[in-house]
Design an enzyme around this catalytic site. Structure first.
Site, mmCIF file in Angstrom:
data_model
loop_
_atom_site.group_PDB
_atom_site.id
_atom_site.type_symbol
_atom_site.label_atom_id
_atom_site.label_comp_id
_atom_site.label_asym_id
_atom_site.label_seq_id
_atom_site.Cartn_x
_atom_site.Cartn_y
_atom_site.Cartn_z
ATOM 1 N N ASP A 467 0.820 -1.230 0.000
ATOM 2 C CA ASP A 467 0.000 0.000 0.000
ATOM 3 C C ASP A 467 0.846 1.270 0.000
ATOM 4 O OD1 ASP A 467 -2.179 -1.662 0.188
ATOM 5 O OD2 ASP A 467 -2.443 -1.383 2.355
HETATM 6 P P1 NAP Z 1 0.811 -3.983 3.124
HETATM 7 O O1 NAP Z 1 0.203 -3.006 2.196
HETATM 8 O O2 NAP Z 1 -0.055 -4.601 4.149
HETATM 9 O O3 NAP Z 1 1.458 -5.110 2.199
HETATM 10 C C1 NAP Z 1 2.273 -6.106 2.735
HETATM 11 C C2 NAP Z 1 2.645 -7.038 1.600
HETATM 12 O O4 NAP Z 1 3.586 -7.960 2.122
HETATM 13 C C3 NAP Z 1 1.481 -7.828 1.076
HETATM 14 O O5 NAP Z 1 1.094 -7.379 -0.190
HETATM 15 C C4 NAP Z 1 1.987 -9.277 1.036
HETATM 16 O O6 NAP Z 1 1.854 -9.792 -0.281
HETATM 17 C C5 NAP Z 1 3.454 -9.147 1.388
HETATM 18 N N1 NAP Z 1 3.913 -10.234 2.233
HETATM 19 C C6 NAP Z 1 3.296 -10.793 3.292
HETATM 20 N N2 NAP Z 1 4.036 -11.770 3.800
HETATM 21 C C7 NAP Z 1 5.159 -11.834 3.058
HETATM 22 C C8 NAP Z 1 6.304 -12.653 3.098
HETATM 23 N N3 NAP Z 1 6.471 -13.621 4.026
HETATM 24 N N4 NAP Z 1 7.269 -12.435 2.190
HETATM 25 C C9 NAP Z 1 7.121 -11.482 1.246
HETATM 26 N N5 NAP Z 1 6.056 -10.684 1.170
HETATM 27 C C10 NAP Z 1 5.077 -10.861 2.074
HETATM 28 O O7 NAP Z 1 2.068 -3.388 3.888
HETATM 29 P P2 NAP Z 1 2.711 -1.944 3.855
HETATM 30 O O8 NAP Z 1 3.067 -1.541 2.467
HETATM 31 O O9 NAP Z 1 3.776 -2.002 4.874
HETATM 32 O O10 NAP Z 1 1.540 -0.990 4.298
HETATM 33 C C11 NAP Z 1 1.025 -0.988 5.621
HETATM 34 C C12 NAP Z 1 -0.499 -0.957 5.612
HETATM 35 O O11 NAP Z 1 -0.962 -1.031 6.978
HETATM 36 C C13 NAP Z 1 -1.056 0.323 5.048
HETATM 37 O O12 NAP Z 1 -2.275 0.067 4.407
HETATM 38 C C14 NAP Z 1 -1.285 1.158 6.274
HETATM 39 O O13 NAP Z 1 -2.262 2.162 6.114
HETATM 40 C C15 NAP Z 1 -1.768 0.105 7.243
HETATM 41 N N6 NAP Z 1 -1.606 0.610 8.605
HETATM 42 C C16 NAP Z 1 -0.378 0.760 9.135
HETATM 43 C C17 NAP Z 1 -0.260 1.350 10.365
HETATM 44 C C18 NAP Z 1 1.073 1.612 10.989
HETATM 45 O O14 NAP Z 1 1.110 2.298 12.008
HETATM 46 N N7 NAP Z 1 2.157 1.113 10.438
HETATM 47 C C19 NAP Z 1 -1.371 1.733 11.082
HETATM 48 C C20 NAP Z 1 -2.625 1.530 10.515
HETATM 49 C C21 NAP Z 1 -2.721 0.951 9.262
HETATM 50 P P3 NAP Z 1 1.793 -11.387 -0.508
HETATM 51 O O15 NAP Z 1 0.701 -11.904 0.323
HETATM 52 O O16 NAP Z 1 1.559 -11.525 -1.974
HETATM 53 O O17 NAP Z 1 3.134 -11.928 -0.115
#
Ligand code: NAP
Length: 540
Positions: A467
């Site tokens: 994301d």
């Molecule tokens: P993300 O959008 O959740 O994407 C994580 C990606 O990691 C997934 O597409 C997944 O694809 C891949 N993945 C999972 N396990 C894996 C593995 N073992 N090896 C390789 N890839 C793997 O993560 P992000 O880009 O870090 O974004 C964070 C999200 O969380 C945002 O939407 C944000 O708004 C939300 N959020 C974060 C917080 C915060 O404080 N950090 C708070 C509220 C909301 P596959 O399944 O295809 O592998």
């Protein structure tokens, strides 16, 4: 024996109570029982004395009221000494918090604040007549046996739900203290109005926080479905009625109704409200909700501190309330969502999201590559920017990533790390993981600093981030993440994305990045894929 006048606050209270024999009885009993600086109305009594009341409550008033110092007490029970301990504790809280502002000082800051909390707890226990020591020891032992192993064994990816659980316990403690105060004072009889008001506020907010945090824990731990669970349109009305019910019952109690049933009814309304507020919120917003509930717990603890006249609770509660509010706001801004929109619920959690682009709708195809292909690209790069995300955390790939970076640096390649404020599942998630792998802090670049760098980056290596790299946040007004600031990796000469499949990230939406002509996909688990690249690098 030296006599001194009863402190003014006690005198005036006694005078006000002289026409209320039952309340007077409770007050004198409490004064004799605690004989310490333990909450109003005892707050005005110095802790080092045991009061013997010679109260001839005649119309002549306070002149006849005296108290006498009882058996001599050591200086560690002296109220001035205890106040000094509290001040030292607050100073350590604030100094420790300052340390949490940077990864270099965060661990030390945490330890300093923990020492402050230990001092505050000891100071509270040193108050004379603080209570039942056996119960206190049993409580400390049970808490330690559960808390220490749980905190040591929790995985970094499960940290948000751990925080939810600990936060919930804080809210639960607050509403139980308010309940105990209600019972001890026989419905706040003889207490000043502010004690009842602050205790009731603490009970309602603490209860909402306790139950809401439990739901947040259940969703993140996948004990409950992550999708929004809602009553539909009537949800807000029902929530409003529950809040109104809790407030009406609180007003009745504050007005002198000594009914414990009303107090329990108020707690039940707040409990159902806590559940109903968090259930409709999708899993993707849980970290923000936890931060908000954390702020609630802080405020309720501060209110309890006012009611009990405990400065440690007031200061610690306000610090938690203020920092929780600031953190909630920062997270909401980083996701370009308003806090009311988050509370209204309905976003994320694995379900279909309005405005999301489905995989089938995306034009073009993806370009899959092997670890050896990626190793060649990296070996001949001048600048590589690693973009870590939740997938790196799940795979625990941080150490492997560090090994790859070392191998590249040994070849003269410059390596930096792009940190998005909400990458992963909690603020600072990536900083903590990379610090654990001894990545030099000066290589960690905040989003605003690294975005201008992408145009001169040869390879942006996206490891388990989704994301936070999605260009739809800038280009697609129909996307639910439209307006969220992102890492502009698409501006790099070449982008390599490591993930296991074409599955979406936490927001549940497709990523346009994967279909760009300069993007290659290396499908696999982050840890093994990175290890394969490092191995292949030695053949280049
Ligand atoms: P993300 O959008 O959740 O994407 C994580 C990606 O990691 C997934 O597409 C997944 O694809 C891949 N993945 C999972 N396990 C894996 C593995 N073992 N090896 C390789 N890839 C793997 O993560 P992000 O880009 O870090 O974004 C964070 C999200 O969380 C945002 O939407 C944000 O708004 C939300 N959020 C974060 C917080 C915060 O404080 N950090 C708070 C509220 C909301 P596959 O399944 O295809 O592998």
């Amino acid at each position: 024996m030296k006599f001194a006048p009863l402190p003014a606050a006690c005198q005036s209270l006694l005078l006000r109570l002289r026409h209320h024999p039952v309340a007077m009885h409770h007050f004198l009993a409490a004064l004799g029982r605690h004989a310490a600086n333990y909450g109003p109305p005892l707050s005005a009594v110095p802790a080092r004395v045991v009061c013997t009341i010679a109260a001839h409550l005649s119309a002549s008033g306070p002149a006849t009221l005296i108290f006498a110092p009882a058996k001599s007490t050591s200086f560690i029970h002296n109220s001035n000494f205890l106040d000094v301990l509290y001040i030292v504790a607050f100073a350590l809280f604030i100094y420790g918090l300052m340390g949490l502002t940077g990864p270099r000082t965060a661990v030390r800051g945490n330890r300093i604040a923990a020492v402050g909390m230990l001092i505050a707890v000891v100071a509270t226990l040193l108050h004379q007549g603080e209570g039942n020591w056996a119960l206190i020891v049993v409580g400390i032992v049970i808490g330690t046996l559960i808390g220490v192993p749980a905190a040591r064994q929790v995985k970094m990816t499960a940290m948000p739900q751990m925080v939810a659980l600990f936060n919930g316990v804080g809210g639960g403690a607050v509403f139980l203290i308010a309940w105990a105060e209600f019972r001890n004072s026989h419905g706040f009889a003889g207490e000043p109005l502010y004690v009842a008001v602050f205790s009731l506020f603490a009970a309602i907010v603490g209860s909402v926080s306790f139950w809401g945090s439990n739901i947040a824990f259940g969703k993140l731990q996948e004990l409950l479905p992550g999708r929004p669970i809602t009553l539909g349109k009537p949800q807000q009305l029902v929530n409003g009625l529950l809040l109104a019910g809790a407030i009406v019952l609180a007003v009745l109690v504050a007005n002198g109704s000594h009914s414990e049933l009303e107090f329990i009814g108020m707690l039940v309304c707040a409990a159902v409200l806590g559940n109903f507020v968090v259930l409709p919120i999708g899993g993707a917003d849980m970290p923000v909700v936890i931060s908000l509930l954390n702020a609630f717990t802080g405020l309720s603890a501060a209110a309890t501190g006012v009611a009990l006249n405990n400065p440690a609770l007031i200061v610690a509660g306000m610090i938690v309330g203020a920092s929780g509010s600031i953190l909630t706001n920062l997270m909401a801004v980083a996701m370009n969502r308003s806090i009311p929109a988050i509370i209204a619920g309905g976003f994320g959690g694995g379900g279909q999201v309005a405005g999301a682009t489905g995989a089938g709708e995306q034009a073009g195809s993806v370009h899959a590559v092997t670890a050896a292909d990626v190793a060649i690209q990296l070996a001949y790069a001048r600048l590589v920017v690693v973009v870590p995300g939740y997938g790196m955390a799940v795979a625990q790939a941080q150490h492997t990533v560090r090994e790859l970076a070392k191998a590249l640096e040994a070849r003269g390649v410059e390596v930096e790390y792009a940190i998005h404020p909400v990458a992963g599942r909690m603020p600072g998630h990536m900083n903590v993981l990379l610090a654990e792998a001894d990545v030099p802090y000066d290589q960690l670049k905040e989003m605003d600093d690294i975005n201008p760098e992408f145009s001169r980056t040869d390879v942006a290596l996206v490891i388990g981030a989704n994301d936070v790299t999605n260009p739809a946040a800038k280009t697609n007004p129909a996307s639910p993440i439209y307006g969220m600031p992102i890492l502009e990796v698409e501006n790099a000469h070449s982008v390599v994305v490591i993930k296991r499949s074409m599955n979406p990230g936490f927001a549940g939406i497709e990523n346009e990045l994967y279909f760009k002509p300069n993007t290659s996909m290396l499908f696999g688990d982050a840890k093994s894929a990175v290890a394969e690249i490092t191995a292949a690098l030695s053949d280049v």
